[in-house]
Write a protein that holds these residues in place. Structure first.
Motif, short mmCIF file in Angstrom:
data_model
loop_
_atom_site.label_atom_id
_atom_site.label_comp_id
_atom_site.label_asym_id
_atom_site.label_seq_id
_atom_site.Cartn_x
_atom_site.Cartn_y
_atom_site.Cartn_z
N LEU A 96 0.49 -0.86 -0.35
CA LEU A 96 0.20 -0.22 -0.41
C LEU A 96 0.93 1.02 0.26
CD1 LEU A 96 -3.04 -1.00 2.65
CD2 LEU A 96 -2.27 -1.06 0.14
N ARG A 97 1.86 0.86 0.41
CA ARG A 97 2.74 2.59 0.32
C ARG A 97 3.32 2.59 -0.98
NH1 ARG A 97 7.38 3.49 5.04
NH2 ARG A 97 7.16 4.98 4.16
N GLU A 98 3.09 1.51 -1.62
CA GLU A 98 3.29 2.43 -3.28
C GLU A 98 2.85 3.50 -3.97
OE1 GLU A 98 6.07 1.65 -5.58
OE2 GLU A 98 6.91 0.00 -2.95
N LEU A 99 1.58 3.27 -2.51
CA LEU A 99 0.66 4.33 -3.44
C LEU A 99 0.97 5.90 -3.31
CD1 LEU A 99 -2.41 3.03 -1.41
CD2 LEU A 99 -2.30 2.66 -3.97
N GLY A 100 1.72 6.11 -2.41
CA GLY A 100 2.39 6.95 -2.49
C GLY A 100 3.53 7.75 -3.78
N LYS A 101 3.84 6.53 -4.62
CA LYS A 101 4.29 6.98 -5.56
C LYS A 101 3.73 7.55 -7.08
CE LYS A 101 8.33 3.26 -4.02
NZ LYS A 101 8.28 2.30 -4.38
N SER A 117 -6.81 13.31 3.12
CA SER A 117 -5.50 13.37 4.22
C SER A 117 -5.03 12.51 5.47
CB SER A 117 -5.47 14.94 4.86
OG SER A 117 -5.14 16.20 3.98
N GLU A 118 -6.29 12.25 5.40
CA GLU A 118 -6.48 11.32 7.08
C GLU A 118 -5.81 10.14 6.10
OE1 GLU A 118 -10.05 9.42 10.30
OE2 GLU A 118 -10.06 11.36 8.85
N LEU A 119 -6.58 9.68 5.20
CA LEU A 119 -6.07 8.22 5.15
C LEU A 119 -4.55 8.09 4.54
CD1 LEU A 119 -6.33 5.43 3.56
CD2 LEU A 119 -6.49 6.47 1.52
N TRP A 120 -4.30 9.08 3.86
CA TRP A 120 -2.78 9.16 3.60
C TRP A 120 -1.05 9.58 5.06
CZ3 TRP A 120 -2.70 14.32 0.17
CH2 TRP A 120 -3.02 13.89 -1.26
N ARG A 121 -2.16 9.64 6.03
CA ARG A 121 -1.39 9.88 7.31
C ARG A 121 -1.31 8.48 7.84
NH1 ARG A 121 -3.64 14.67 8.51
NH2 ARG A 121 -6.13 13.93 9.87
#
Length: 300
Positions: free
Chosen positions: A182-187, A204-208
């Motif tokens: 799931l951290r790949e979503l940041g790319k 924003s809450e989900l990103w945190r």
């Protein structure tokens, strides 16, 4: 032409005698005669013929009698309706709405309110949820619908339901997540949202939670536009689960597995209006429509 003239005309026609009609109308015979004469002058036709035993209708009078009776019936119905309105709650109710009207059950709620309280001036105003909350807080709206957590102590909230949200991405990006991390979503690029949109806070809450800070492309705060941008291949976005599932079944987007967030849908109103009669009928009708057994009111 006055209502009292029509009433006199009909009474004389029914009684066939000026004196008897005057007694029923609590008028003098000359007054009845004067009203009939004035009516005849206005319509330009004689309405009665005098006989030895009283008066009879002319052909013109016979033709006009049913219409006169109908007008008197309508006048009585108007008075009865006005008396029925006496004591009804009256006032303006400005309601802020966001999200889809069907999700909020606006149609059923508004219809029930208008049917039960005909003197209620119901005004629905479309906006983003943050804006709705702020206008309620500042008493620019009597109440509204809000998605997320209410941070204000001077605004009361009634929890209606919890709406599930998922992350949606273009179908062409199905293989861009490395081993489902799931951290790949940041790319990957995400669709930016207005700061006044509740989706901005939810995203924003989900990103945190995911500990990501992705690049944002474009910006919008409208649900239909948001889902269109995803299906067009622009970026990822947080969408309502029901909307995302429908689009996914049609092959228009993909749902990222492993992410499902619940956000509270609430009805908000100023805390100092808790006992206001208009607010009470809004809340009572809302409870019926949403079938809330014991609504939990949060606030001051």
């Amino acid at each position: 032409m006055e209502i009292y003239q029509l009433r006199t005309f009909v009474t004389v026609a029914q009684q066939g005698h000026l004196t008897q009609a005057a007694e029923l109308l609590h008028l003098s015979q000359p007054a009845v005669t004067a009203q009939i004469k004035a009516l005849e002058e206005e319509v330009g036709l004689p309405l009665f013929e005098r006989t030895a035993g009283g008066v009879t209708l002319t052909l013109a009078g016979q033709s006009l009698l049913p219409r006169a009776q109908s007008i008197l019936d309508s006048a009585r119905q108007l008075v009865d309706h006005a008396r029925g309105l006496k004591g009804q709650p009256a006032g303006v109710a400005r309601i802020g709405i966001a999200l889809s009207p069907d999700i909020l059950r606006i149609g059923t709620w508004a219809a029930r309110l208008c049917q039960r309280f005909p003197l209620l001036d119901l005004r629905l105003s479309q906006g983003v949820t943050i804006d709705v909350l702020n206008k309620v807080r500042k008493h620019e709206l009597e109440a509204g619908f809000f998605l997320g957590k209410n941070p204000y102590a001077n605004v009361n909230s009634v929890l209606l339901c919890s709406l599930p949200f998922v992350v949606a991405m273009p179908c062409a990006w199905r293989d861009r997540l490395d081993s489902g991390q799931l951290r790949e979503l940041g790319k990957l690029p995400w669709i930016g949202l207005s700061q006044f949109s509740s989706f901005n806070r939810l995203t924003s809450e989900l990103w945190r939670e995911l500990n990501i800070s992705p690049r944002k492309v474009a910006e919008c705060d409208h649900l239909d536009a948001l889902q269109e941008l995803v299906t067009s291949g622009l970026g990822l976005a947080l969408l309502r689960e029901d909307v995302a599932l429908t689009l996914a079944s049609a092959g228009r987007l993909c749902i990222v597995p492993g992410i499902r967030k619940l956000f509270d849908l609430q009805f908000v109103y100023p805390a100092d209006r808790e006992s206001d009669p208009i607010m009470r009928l809004l809340l009572d009708t809302l409870v019926e429509v949403w079938q809330l057994a014991e609504p939990e009111v949060l606030g001051s």
